[in-house]
Design a protein around this motif. Structure first.
Motif, PDB file in Angstrom:
ATOM      1  N   PHE A 251      12.299  -8.737   9.305  1.00  0.00           N
ATOM      2  CA  PHE A 251      11.725  -7.433   9.048  1.00  0.00           C
ATOM      3  C   PHE A 251      10.266  -7.337   9.496  1.00  0.00           C
ATOM      4  CE2 PHE A 251      15.169  -7.939   6.037  1.00  0.00           C
ATOM      5  CZ  PHE A 251      15.877  -6.776   6.269  1.00  0.00           C
ATOM      6  N   ALA A 252       9.777  -8.303  10.279  1.00  0.00           N
ATOM      7  CA  ALA A 252       8.389  -8.254  10.729  1.00  0.00           C
ATOM      8  C   ALA A 252       8.225  -7.195  11.798  1.00  0.00           C
ATOM      9  CB  ALA A 252       7.966  -9.620  11.275  1.00  0.00           C
ATOM     10  N   LEU A 253       7.042  -6.581  11.833  1.00  0.00           N
ATOM     11  CA  LEU A 253       6.736  -5.620  12.879  1.00  0.00           C
ATOM     12  C   LEU A 253       6.397  -6.355  14.169  1.00  0.00           C
ATOM     13  CD1 LEU A 253       4.517  -3.168  10.852  1.00  0.00           C
ATOM     14  CD2 LEU A 253       6.483  -2.486  12.189  1.00  0.00           C
ATOM     15  N   GLY A 319      -3.249   2.821   7.349  1.00  0.00           N
ATOM     16  CA  GLY A 319      -2.734   2.534   6.017  1.00  0.00           C
ATOM     17  C   GLY A 319      -1.229   2.705   5.923  1.00  0.00           C
ATOM     18  N   VAL A 320      -0.671   3.650   6.687  1.00  0.00           N
ATOM     19  CA  VAL A 320       0.783   3.802   6.727  1.00  0.00           C
ATOM     20  C   VAL A 320       1.416   2.517   7.268  1.00  0.00           C
ATOM     21  CG1 VAL A 320       2.704   5.094   7.717  1.00  0.00           C
ATOM     22  CG2 VAL A 320       0.625   6.302   7.016  1.00  0.00           C
ATOM     23  N   PHE A 321       0.852   1.985   8.352  1.00  0.00           N
ATOM     24  CA  PHE A 321       1.368   0.735   8.911  1.00  0.00           C
ATOM     25  C   PHE A 321       1.250  -0.405   7.892  1.00  0.00           C
ATOM     26  CE2 PHE A 321       0.747   3.021  12.866  1.00  0.00           C
ATOM     27  CZ  PHE A 321       1.819   2.605  13.631  1.00  0.00           C
ATOM     28  N   ALA A 325       4.247  -2.626   6.462  1.00  0.00           N
ATOM     29  CA  ALA A 325       4.224  -4.091   6.496  1.00  0.00           C
ATOM     30  C   ALA A 325       4.440  -4.671   5.102  1.00  0.00           C
ATOM     31  CB  ALA A 325       2.897  -4.573   7.073  1.00  0.00           C
ATOM     32  N   GLU A 326       3.879  -4.032   4.085  1.00  0.00           N
ATOM     33  CA  GLU A 326       4.074  -4.502   2.717  1.00  0.00           C
ATOM     34  C   GLU A 326       5.541  -4.385   2.311  1.00  0.00           C
ATOM     35  OE1 GLU A 326       1.107  -3.887  -0.674  1.00  0.00           O
ATOM     36  OE2 GLU A 326       2.594  -2.342  -1.112  1.00  0.00           O
ATOM     37  N   LEU A 336       2.251 -12.346   5.466  1.00  0.00           N
ATOM     38  CA  LEU A 336       0.874 -11.922   5.244  1.00  0.00           C
ATOM     39  C   LEU A 336       0.715 -10.441   5.561  1.00  0.00           C
ATOM     40  CD1 LEU A 336      -1.078 -14.926   6.810  1.00  0.00           C
ATOM     41  CD2 LEU A 336      -0.933 -14.336   4.390  1.00  0.00           C
ATOM     42  N   PRO A 337      -0.333  -9.800   5.015  1.00  0.00           N
ATOM     43  CA  PRO A 337      -0.571  -8.394   5.362  1.00  0.00           C
ATOM     44  C   PRO A 337      -1.083  -8.269   6.792  1.00  0.00           C
ATOM     45  CG  PRO A 337      -2.344  -9.226   3.978  1.00  0.00           C
ATOM     46  CD  PRO A 337      -1.297 -10.310   4.030  1.00  0.00           C
TER      47      PRO A 337
END
Length: 435
Positions: A251-253, A319-321, A325-326, A336-337
């Motif tokens: 699920f990582a970007l 902040g949306v990104f 990520a969270e 990590l964030p």
């Protein structure tokens, strides 16, 4: 079942009893339906989903009357013939999708409702997508014919630019029939996030690229890695994990998302953020992990939507990104964030001690590889700026009470496992700074 009322058990019932039952059925059909827990056929047909399902039983292509100017009768017949030749359980339902409609403006919700009304089973349903010139496909069982990526790939194919929905659907059907949607999608999106050509490129390509970049559609093409992994597909991201080093999770970007985002203007960045929010919602809904993890991901999804709706500039869109990520970190056990210094650099690779210039206190912040190298060589890392008193300043120099992002470092400065960006948005920390 209803038949239990009509066929009493055992062969010893008298003919008189049978006649009474038949009369009861003839006079009390509605009562029998209620006893069985079902609605009368007329009532079921009143729902929009049922109407579409009924239309798809008559023909594999249903087009809402409001869209017949875009997909005329002849085009509908051609699509239906193409579907029949494929011998696949493909259905096409082209209806407008708007916020507040029966499916919340979401193609995946429309597909689920119609599939349910049609009785379930193996099926492929093509609908309009979340954006103009976009189509979407859902498939049961998932991945059997790579339909999701087949429809998603059409959005990025250059020869489909400006094509109407009929041609886009026809192309998707061809890809689904070929069964290579994953490959076609990967090929169509392979160049996204690459540096833009500069003027002076051979044959004037740089000038053409600069001209095209002004188009909102092309700007979106240059930013979006995929419309909906439903928007990141687990299989594609797993194949990219060698690029993500120790942060490679389903699920990582992908870093290419952020490479493209850094080149975006604000409108393009907003479009890209919207795509990632939709994709997170799909990933959370289909995740097979622990219920608590899925709930955290859904909280992040809802919070990201809140921030996106009220975002005033690039810091809010970043902040949306960070919220996306969270949410993905919840599904993939603790990534990590995003980079503290510039969240559009993408996922961090490690935490480091860092002391802001002119301050005594030292922070531990998550940082990407380029910023890590800059700090280690005593160079200033690239930072995301915000505006304060009319001038640009590093976002973390805005007072914490005026910026959720300064207070949290986009996730680096949270106060432990119980603290989260989503939780702070839910309690009003973001909207308070907007009022």
């Amino acid at each position: 079942m209803c038949t239990d009322l009509l066929h009493p058990a055992g062969p010893q019932r008298t003919s008189a009893t049978a006649r009474r039952l038949r009369r009861a059925v003839a006079l009390g059909t509605a009562s029998v339906a209620l006893l069985c827990g079902t609605a009368a056929p007329g009532a079921a047909a009143e729902s929009p989903g049922q109407k579409i399902a009924d239309a798809l039983r008559r023909s594999p292509v249903h087009v809402d009357p409001s869209l017949t100017s875009a997909v005329d009768t002849e085009q509908q017949r051609e699509l239906a013939a193409r579907i029949r030749r494929s011998r696949l359980p493909i259905r096409v339902a082209l209806v407008p999708l708007v916020a507040g409609d029966s499916w919340g403006g979401k193609p995946e919700q429309l597909a689920e409702v119609v599939h349910d009304r049609m009785g379930g089973g193996p099926s492929i349903l093509i609908t309009l997508g979340n954006y103009p010139d976009d189509i979407s496909a859902r498939e049961w069982p998932s991945g059997a014919h790579q339909a999701f990526h087949a429809a998603a790939a059409v959005f990025f194919q250059k020869d489909m630019k400006g094509a109407g929905p009929a041609k886009r659907v026809a192309r998707a059907i061809d890809i689904i029939e070929a069964g290579n949607g994953d490959t076609v999608y990967a090929r169509a999106t392979a160049g996204l996030g690459a540096p833009k050509p500069t003027q002076g490129t051979a044959d004037g390509a740089g000038t053409k690229a600069a001209s095209a970049h002004g188009s909102p559609f092309v700007r979106l093409l240059s930013l979006v890695v995929g419309p909906v992994l439903l928007l990141a597909a687990v299989g594609l991201l797993l194949r990219r994990r060698s690029r993500l080093r120790d942060l490679s999770t389903p699920f990582a970007l992908p870093r290419s998302v952020f490479a493209a985002a850094r080149q975006a203007d604000e409108a393009g960045l907003r479009d890209r953020a919207a795509e990632e929010v939709v994709r997170l919602g799909e990933e959370a809904r289909t995740a097979q992990g622990a219920a608590a993890a899925v709930e955290r991901a859904l909280d992040a999804y809802a919070a990201a939507g809140t921030v996106l709706d009220r975002a005033r500039g690039v810091p809010d869109l970043a902040g949306v990104f960070a919220l996306v990520a969270e949410g993905r970190a919840a599904l993939s056990a603790g990534a990590l964030p995003l980079c503290f210094f510039h969240p559009l650099h993408g996922p961090a690779v490690r935490r480091i001690p860092w002391r802001p210039l002119g301050r005594r206190e030292q922070l531990r912040v998550a940082t990407c590889e380029p910023c890590l190298r800059a700090v280690r060589t005593r160079r200033a890392p690239e930072v995301l700026t915000d505006r304060r008193d009319g001038r640009p300043v590093p976002y973390f120099e805005v007072p914490a009470e005026d910026s959720l992002w300064a207070a949290t470092g986009y996730g680096s400065l949270l106060g432990g496992a119980a603290d989260s960006l989503a939780g702070r948005v839910q309690r009003g920390d973001f909207t308070r700074t907007q009022d």
